[in-house]
Design a protein around this motif. Structure first.
Motif, short mmCIF file in Angstrom:
data_model
loop_
_atom_site.label_atom_id
_atom_site.label_comp_id
_atom_site.label_asym_id
_atom_site.label_seq_id
_atom_site.Cartn_x
_atom_site.Cartn_y
_atom_site.Cartn_z
N THR A 223 -3.36 4.97 -1.86
CA THR A 223 -1.99 4.49 -1.63
C THR A 223 -1.32 5.39 -0.59
N THR A 224 -0.33 4.80 0.11
CA THR A 224 0.37 5.59 1.15
C THR A 224 1.88 5.52 0.99
N GLU A 226 5.43 5.65 -1.38
CA GLU A 226 5.97 6.12 -2.67
C GLU A 226 6.36 4.94 -3.54
N ARG A 229 2.96 3.04 -5.56
CA ARG A 229 1.91 3.88 -6.16
C ARG A 229 1.13 3.04 -7.16
N HIS A 235 -3.39 9.36 -3.54
CA HIS A 235 -2.14 9.12 -2.82
C HIS A 235 -2.09 9.97 -1.56
N PRO A 237 0.48 10.10 1.35
CA PRO A 237 1.71 9.57 1.94
C PRO A 237 1.73 9.74 3.46
#
Ligand code: MSK
Length: 462
Positions: A223-224, A226, A229, A235, A237
């Motif tokens: 995931t990138t 916030e 998620r 993760h 970001p």
């Protein structure tokens, strides 16, 4: 007392809310959610690219006031606030217009600043874009923040194959020519090929099923954003260009390390099943479709109109019927298409860049609006006097609804298929139609049958 769902126009809720009030409230909540998605998307790109607002994108109330408008809509539709359906519907149209300005158009301008304007090119679509001999990385969602860095990083490794999914994929296809493996409804199929080492997701239209599905295969879920998620995902970001470069390196490393975990039979199974890649002509915008030629053909009557085929695809709807309808209409209409509808047309080999034009992702509907504006200007007519229709045949997301109504506020006629965003038999739908006609000289059609839609468009009165 709740949920607020009245089916009979003589009924009222315990609080006194009528069916029209409930219908208007629901529509406004939908439009607020759609507008929030697009304006949030634009804001994230603005933050990512350093916060310089392009000219022409400042809403009346000043920068950021679109978010106050969204908040006011949610306030107005909460229990015991707005009780006049007409007032709620007026706000729907105001928000939809803001969606166009501060969501679609701003996000598209910022993406153009980031990637450059798209240029027409050949592209490839469907699962055959995945390569058994390479490390496959799929990037999915809507907000293409990490993608440029990821594309650059992927290009440094001969063993890495980058593909797109959904609207981030549509943006990548239009701008960088990266192949598009799937759209929303087929996102799970990408993982289920068993040959995807990493699925990198940003935001919107990401199925919550993906973490469980990735557990069943070897795919590393990354995931990138916030906001989006997912449980168990790595993760990474990407909030600035500098951060994106470092995260892209980590994503590629994670994918390359993961190839050894590919199951033994996956490649053979993939090769046995996969269909041939579909070729498409992509990368269109208002600058490179031949508006002079189209305006000329409209003048002579060779073309009856221009149709924007936009929005989502619903597995419960007659998707193939809609594609056939647009194929048939393309005989005497130009079709401009975006998002999932563009993918559906593309995977049937219909994106020819002559009659049907791929204009990019959902926020790139701003390109369709810009092309409409140029055509109207060239023809010396108002938008509402032009034979423009925007069709959203399967609007499963709120974003499709705010997009459709945005076009209606420009003066374009708009069509919604099922699920209808508002029950067309309510008084609220009548009030909406009256507002559209009076304020914008546009109409809204609600039709769930492709055959009936075609009949309406082919009837002499249309
Ligand atoms: S991706 S909003 S399902 S078009 Fe833009 Fe497709 Fe609809 Fe998501």
């Amino acid at each position: 007392m709740g949920p607020c769902r009245l089916t009979d126009e003589t009924q009222k809720g315990v609080c006194g809310a009528s069916r029209d009030l409930v219908a208007a409230r629901n529509l406004l909540r939908m439009v607020a959610a759609g507008t929030a998605s697009h304006c949030g998307h634009a804001q994230h790109i603005l933050d990512f690219t350093g916060g310089v607002l392009p000219a022409g994108h400042i809403p009346e109330g000043g920068p950021g006031s679109q978010f106050l408008e969204i908040s006011e809509a949610l306030h107005q539709t909460s229990m015991g606030v707005g009780a006049d359906p007409a007032e709620l519907l007026k706000r729907c149209l105001k928000l939809s217009a803001l969606d166009g300005l501060c969501g679609l158009s701003l996000a598209t301008s910022l993406e153009d600043g980031h990637f450059g304007k798209p240029a027409a090119k050949k592209g490839k679509l469907n699962l055959s874009c995945l390569k058994t001999g390479q490390v496959n990385i799929a990037i999915h969602g809507h907000e293409p923040l990490l993608v440029e860095a990821l594309a650059r990083e992927a290009a440094r490794h001969r063993d890495v194959n980058l593909v797109g999914v959904c609207c981030t994929g549509a943006s990548l296809l239009s701008t960088l020519g990266v192949p598009l493996a799937a759209a929303f409804t087929l996102q799970e199929d990408v993982v289920a090929t068993g040959i995807v080492e990493a699925l990198v997701v940003d935001s919107q239209c990401i199925m919550p099923s993906l973490p469980d599905l990735c557990e069943c295969f070897h795919t590393r879920l990354i995931t990138t954003s916030e906001l989006a998620r997912l449980p168990g995902a790595l993760h990474l970001p990407a909030r600035s260009r500098r951060e994106a470069a470092s995260m892209a390196r980590k994503a590629v490393e994670a994918a390359r390390r993961n190839k050894k975990n590919r199951s033994a039979g996956a490649e053979k199974e993939f090769n046995d099943r996969v269909e041939k890649a579909k070729e498409a002509v992509v990368g269109f915008c208002e600058d490179n479709i031949n508006v002079e030629r189209i305006a000329g053909r409209l003048r002579t009557g060779a073309l009856k109109g221009i149709i924007g085929a936009v929005g989502c695809v619903n597995p419960r709807a007659e998707a193939a019927g809609w594609i056939d309808a647009f194929r048939e209409l393309s005989a005497d209409h130009v079709i401009l298409t975006t998002g999932c509808m563009a993918f559906e047309l593309g995977r049937r080999g219909l994106l020819d860049g002559e009659r049907i034009f791929h204009m990019g992702s959902c926020v790139n509907n701003a390109r369709i609006a810009a092309a409409f504006r140029r055509l109207a200007d060239l023809s010396g007519r108002k938008m509402a006097e032009m034979p423009f229709l925007v069709s959203c045949p399967m609007p499963i997301t709120e974003k499709s609804v705010s997009i459709g109504l945005f076009f209606a506020t420009l003066g374009c006629d708009v069509h919604f298929g099922a699920p209808f965003p508002i029950n067309p038999h309510t008084g609220a739908a009548g009030t909406l139609a009256a507002l559209l006609g009076k304020e914008f000289a546009s109409t809204a059609m609600f039709e769930s049958s492709p055959a009936a839609f075609l009949r309406t468009l082919r009837s002499p009165a249309t």
